[in-house]
Design a protein around this motif. Structure first.
Motif, PDB file in Angstrom:
ATOM      1  N   TYR A 194     -80.707  40.487   8.899  1.00  0.00           N
ATOM      2  CA  TYR A 194     -81.188  41.298   7.784  1.00  0.00           C
ATOM      3  C   TYR A 194     -81.344  40.539   6.464  1.00  0.00           C
ATOM      4  CZ  TYR A 194     -80.117  45.138  10.925  1.00  0.00           C
ATOM      5  OH  TYR A 194     -80.076  45.973  12.007  1.00  0.00           O
ATOM      6  N   GLY A 195     -80.707  39.383   6.356  1.00  0.00           N
ATOM      7  CA  GLY A 195     -80.784  38.641   5.101  1.00  0.00           C
ATOM      8  C   GLY A 195     -79.430  38.562   4.425  1.00  0.00           C
ATOM      9  N   ARG A 196     -79.409  37.814   3.347  1.00  0.00           N
ATOM     10  CA  ARG A 196     -78.152  37.524   2.658  1.00  0.00           C
ATOM     11  C   ARG A 196     -77.435  38.772   2.160  1.00  0.00           C
ATOM     12  NH1 ARG A 196     -77.556  33.709  -2.700  1.00  0.00           N
ATOM     13  NH2 ARG A 196     -75.296  33.745  -2.790  1.00  0.00           N
ATOM     14  N   TRP A 197     -78.201  39.818   1.822  1.00  0.00           N
ATOM     15  CA  TRP A 197     -77.586  41.023   1.280  1.00  0.00           C
ATOM     16  C   TRP A 197     -76.529  41.603   2.216  1.00  0.00           C
ATOM     17  CZ3 TRP A 197     -77.545  45.561   3.936  1.00  0.00           C
ATOM     18  CH2 TRP A 197     -78.491  45.740   4.946  1.00  0.00           C
ATOM     19  N   ALA A 198     -76.680  41.370   3.521  1.00  0.00           N
ATOM     20  CA  ALA A 198     -75.793  41.995   4.502  1.00  0.00           C
ATOM     21  C   ALA A 198     -74.363  41.447   4.447  1.00  0.00           C
ATOM     22  CB  ALA A 198     -76.356  41.825   5.904  1.00  0.00           C
ATOM     23  N   CYS A 199     -74.144  40.335   3.748  1.00  0.00           N
ATOM     24  CA  CYS A 199     -72.794  39.751   3.717  1.00  0.00           C
ATOM     25  C   CYS A 199     -71.784  40.667   3.047  1.00  0.00           C
ATOM     26  CB  CYS A 199     -72.796  38.380   3.050  1.00  0.00           C
ATOM     27  SG  CYS A 199     -73.072  38.424   1.272  1.00  0.00           S
ATOM     28  N   GLY A 200     -72.225  41.689   2.325  1.00  0.00           N
ATOM     29  CA  GLY A 200     -71.305  42.607   1.666  1.00  0.00           C
ATOM     30  C   GLY A 200     -70.881  43.792   2.506  1.00  0.00           C
ATOM     31  N   TRP A 201     -71.189  43.771   3.790  1.00  0.00           N
ATOM     32  CA  TRP A 201     -70.934  44.944   4.634  1.00  0.00           C
ATOM     33  C   TRP A 201     -69.466  45.380   4.645  1.00  0.00           C
ATOM     34  CZ3 TRP A 201     -67.611  45.099   8.792  1.00  0.00           C
ATOM     35  CH2 TRP A 201     -67.170  43.873   9.300  1.00  0.00           C
ATOM     36  N   ASN A 202     -68.534  44.445   4.496  1.00  0.00           N
ATOM     37  CA  ASN A 202     -67.111  44.803   4.541  1.00  0.00           C
ATOM     38  C   ASN A 202     -66.429  44.682   3.177  1.00  0.00           C
ATOM     39  OD1 ASN A 202     -67.293  42.000   4.557  1.00  0.00           O
ATOM     40  ND2 ASN A 202     -65.512  41.712   5.865  1.00  0.00           N
ATOM     41  N   TRP A 203     -67.221  44.798   2.106  1.00  0.00           N
ATOM     42  CA  TRP A 203     -66.659  44.729   0.762  1.00  0.00           C
ATOM     43  C   TRP A 203     -66.139  46.118   0.400  1.00  0.00           C
ATOM     44  CZ3 TRP A 203     -69.457  42.235  -4.024  1.00  0.00           C
ATOM     45  CH2 TRP A 203     -68.492  41.924  -4.993  1.00  0.00           C
ATOM     46  N   SER A 204     -64.934  46.381   0.842  1.00  0.00           N
ATOM     47  CA  SER A 204     -64.377  47.724   0.743  1.00  0.00           C
ATOM     48  C   SER A 204     -63.688  47.968  -0.592  1.00  0.00           C
ATOM     49  CB  SER A 204     -63.404  47.977   1.891  1.00  0.00           C
ATOM     50  OG  SER A 204     -62.405  46.982   1.917  1.00  0.00           O
ATOM     51  N   VAL A 205     -63.432  49.238  -0.851  1.00  0.00           N
ATOM     52  CA  VAL A 205     -62.730  49.654  -2.058  1.00  0.00           C
ATOM     53  C   VAL A 205     -61.295  49.120  -2.031  1.00  0.00           C
ATOM     54  CG1 VAL A 205     -61.820  51.663  -3.299  1.00  0.00           C
ATOM     55  CG2 VAL A 205     -64.134  51.734  -2.321  1.00  0.00           C
ATOM     56  N   GLY A 206     -60.826  48.629  -3.170  1.00  0.00           N
ATOM     57  CA  GLY A 206     -59.436  48.207  -3.294  1.00  0.00           C
ATOM     58  C   GLY A 206     -59.146  46.883  -2.629  1.00  0.00           C
ATOM     59  N   GLU A 207     -57.943  46.757  -2.115  1.00  0.00           N
ATOM     60  CA  GLU A 207     -57.462  45.495  -1.562  1.00  0.00           C
ATOM     61  C   GLU A 207     -57.847  45.375  -0.084  1.00  0.00           C
ATOM     62  OE1 GLU A 207     -53.354  46.220  -2.728  1.00  0.00           O
ATOM     63  OE2 GLU A 207     -53.533  44.573  -4.157  1.00  0.00           O
ATOM     64  N   GLY A 208     -59.136  45.254   0.170  1.00  0.00           N
ATOM     65  CA  GLY A 208     -59.618  45.101   1.530  1.00  0.00           C
ATOM     66  C   GLY A 208     -59.829  43.642   1.869  1.00  0.00           C
ATOM     67  N   ASP A 209     -60.849  43.374   2.679  1.00  0.00           N
ATOM     68  CA  ASP A 209     -61.158  41.993   3.040  1.00  0.00           C
ATOM     69  C   ASP A 209     -61.523  41.180   1.801  1.00  0.00           C
ATOM     70  OD1 ASP A 209     -60.706  42.558   5.704  1.00  0.00           O
ATOM     71  OD2 ASP A 209     -62.802  42.988   6.139  1.00  0.00           O
ATOM     72  N   VAL A 210     -62.221  41.833   0.867  1.00  0.00           N
ATOM     73  CA  VAL A 210     -62.550  41.240  -0.431  1.00  0.00           C
ATOM     74  C   VAL A 210     -62.212  42.299  -1.474  1.00  0.00           C
ATOM     75  CG1 VAL A 210     -64.346  40.200  -1.853  1.00  0.00           C
ATOM     76  CG2 VAL A 210     -64.458  39.974   0.635  1.00  0.00           C
ATOM     77  N   ASP A 211     -61.542  41.910  -2.538  1.00  0.00           N
ATOM     78  CA  ASP A 211     -61.120  42.876  -3.550  1.00  0.00           C
ATOM     79  C   ASP A 211     -62.291  43.550  -4.253  1.00  0.00           C
ATOM     80  OD1 ASP A 211     -58.398  43.124  -3.584  1.00  0.00           O
ATOM     81  OD2 ASP A 211     -58.084  42.078  -5.476  1.00  0.00           O
ATOM     82  N   GLY A 212     -62.157  44.852  -4.509  1.00  0.00           N
ATOM     83  CA  GLY A 212     -62.984  45.534  -5.488  1.00  0.00           C
ATOM     84  C   GLY A 212     -64.385  45.903  -5.110  1.00  0.00           C
TER      85      GLY A 212
END
Length: 201
Positions: free
Chosen positions: A42-60
């Motif tokens: 899908y392209g570079r934008w898809a790298c944020g798929w697991n950018w969850s709320v709070g203290e997840g895989d990536v913060d914030g």
């Protein structure tokens, strides 16, 4: 993405997920093949798929359907639909931002004046507010807020380095985890943001 496409993607993602033999501490790095696949498809934008709320895989981040690898990863068959739902949620947020950027952009060929700087100040206020809301102002939320402000400047043709400097000078450590900025803080940041843009236009 329609239901048929989502189901097809689930079937492509499932084999890339860790199996039962992978320890919980290894779940996060074991998701790298999933991220690489989604970005390749899908392209570079898809790298944020697991950018969850709070203290997840990536913060914030803003994704609510996905918590973090240690909690969201179970069996491949159960986890793959979560991955696809998270990707869809992230894509929806990006599309929402694109619409906001278009609506908040100042009219073309505006002169730099106190009146025209109002457009930039308003945009900053609204973007800070919506990011704080979508991230629930949890741990590290301000990182994505700064990113969104830089994206907005890029959308309006401002050079990446200049955008970085404008946002850094405007925010300058005034946002904190676990607390949404109050009106005076947001107003002050938005005013500096507008003046920063005015200094290069």
């Amino acid at each position: 993405m329609d239901d048929e496409a989502a189901e097809a993607l689930v079937s492509r993602v499932a084999p890339l997920l860790p199996g039962a033999g992978v320890g919980r501490e290894d779940h996060r790095p074991s998701l790298d093949p999933v991220t690489e696949f989604l970005m390749g498809r899908y392209g570079r934008w898809a790298c944020g798929w697991n950018w969850s709320v709070g203290e997840g895989d990536v913060d914030g981040g803003v994704v609510e359907v996905w918590c973090c690898a240690s909690h969201s990863v179970t069996t491949p068959d159960a986890t793959a639909p979560l991955v696809v739902a998270a990707l869809q949620e992230w894509r929806g947020w990006l599309e929402d931002l694109a619409e906001r950027f278009a609506a908040l952009a100042p009219p073309e060929n505006t002169e730099v004046s106190s009146v025209d700087l109002w457009y930039w100040e308003r945009a900053c206020t609204r973007l800070v507010t919506v990011v704080a809301d979508r991230t629930q102002a949890e741990s590290g939320w301000y990182g994505h807020c700064l990113q969104v402000l830089r994206w907005f400047l890029a959308f309006n043709g401002i050079d990446e380095d200049q955008a970085e400097e404008i946002v850094k000078n405007a925010v300058g450590g005034r946002f904190d985890s676990w607390i949404a900025p109050d009106v005076p803080v947001t107003d002050a940041v938005s005013s500096r943001f507008a003046r920063g843009v005015g200094g290069i236009r």
